[in-house]
Design an enzyme around this catalytic site. Sequence first.
Site, PDB file in Angstrom:
ATOM      1  N   CYS A  87      -9.414  -3.532   3.637  1.00 13.98           N
ATOM      2  CA  CYS A  87      -8.166  -3.460   4.413  1.00 13.98           C
ATOM      3  C   CYS A  87      -8.212  -2.317   5.439  1.00 13.98           C
ATOM      4  CB  CYS A  87      -6.974  -3.378   3.466  1.00 13.98           C
ATOM      5  SG  CYS A  87      -5.478  -3.947   4.261  1.00 13.98           S
ATOM      6  N   HIS A 178      -7.358  -6.764  -0.705  1.00 17.43           N
ATOM      7  CA  HIS A 178      -7.487  -5.728  -1.737  1.00 17.43           C
ATOM      8  C   HIS A 178      -8.104  -6.314  -3.009  1.00 17.43           C
ATOM      9  CE1 HIS A 178      -4.983  -2.407   0.003  1.00 17.43           C
ATOM     10  NE2 HIS A 178      -4.563  -3.400   0.755  1.00 17.43           N
ATOM     11  N   GLU A 180      -9.360  -4.807  -5.426  1.00 17.05           N
ATOM     12  CA  GLU A 180      -9.058  -3.941  -6.586  1.00 17.05           C
ATOM     13  C   GLU A 180      -7.700  -4.242  -7.202  1.00 17.05           C
ATOM     14  OE1 GLU A 180      -8.631  -3.218  -3.508  1.00 17.05           O
ATOM     15  OE2 GLU A 180      -6.882  -1.931  -3.283  1.00 17.05           O
TER      16      GLU A 180
HETATM   17  N1  GLN Z   1      -2.271  -2.146   8.349  1.00 16.21           N
HETATM   18  C1  GLN Z   1      -2.935  -1.046   7.761  1.00 16.21           C
HETATM   19  C2  GLN Z   1      -3.755  -0.264   8.768  1.00 16.21           C
HETATM   20  O1  GLN Z   1      -4.149  -0.760   9.798  1.00 16.21           O
HETATM   21  C3  GLN Z   1      -3.846  -1.506   6.626  1.00 16.21           C
HETATM   22  C4  GLN Z   1      -3.028  -1.961   5.464  1.00 16.21           C
HETATM   23  C5  GLN Z   1      -3.745  -1.869   4.140  1.00 16.21           C
HETATM   24  O2  GLN Z   1      -4.749  -1.186   3.991  1.00 16.21           O
HETATM   25  N2  GLN Z   1      -3.187  -2.515   3.142  1.00 16.21           N
HETATM   26  O3  GLN Z   1      -4.025   0.857   8.482  1.00 16.21           O
END
Ligand code: GLN
Length: 195
Positions: A87, A178, A180
């Site tokens: 992410c 995610h 995890e």
């Molecule tokens: N939108 C977030 C970012 O760009 C990432 C979101 C997340 O890690 N769940 O930092």
Amino acid sequence: MSTSQHQTKKIGVLNLQGAVSEHLAALNRIENVDPIAIKDPKQLDDIDGLIIPGGESTAISRLIKQNGLIAPIKNFAKQGKAILGTCAGLVLCGKQTTHNEVELLDLLDITVERNGFGRQINSFETTLEIEAIGQAVPAVFIRAPYIASAGEGVRQLAFVDDKCVMAQQGNIVVCSFHPELTQDDQIIRYFINLC
Ligand code: GLN
């Protein structure tokens, strides 16, 4: 008779902001893994692989800089050691992003659309068919980015609609979601096998 020897792998989780404890807990469920929270560049010398967790990429980016971790992380990758970016971690591993207030590590040749699936209320869970991993792998997307374009050396491993959400270039693996946060360890095990 040959005995199979399992060497314990030391896997670091970048401990600056975001889903650090969740990754440490997921690593703790896997045999022959020693999970370590990483803040100090010197700790990178002792680990076999590094996870850059989800969270807020602007905050993590700032803290990476403040802790003198930019060059050490790039060096870690250059040595061929494996990195998993999830992410916000995917955003940070990328080469370019559409909203460029974030300084990227440029570890693999991808352009990232930050928040590409919308805002918090557009967060969702689904199952993915992931090349080389599995058919119905559960995945949790929270303000998730997607990979808008990827260079030739990048393997695109999974898609939601036509948007790429997981990719690999050599020792670097990234996913928009995610892993995890589910009880399914396939992605984390796939990464540990690269370490
Ligand atoms: N939108 C977030 C970012 O760009 C990432 C979101 C997340 O890690 N769940 O930092």
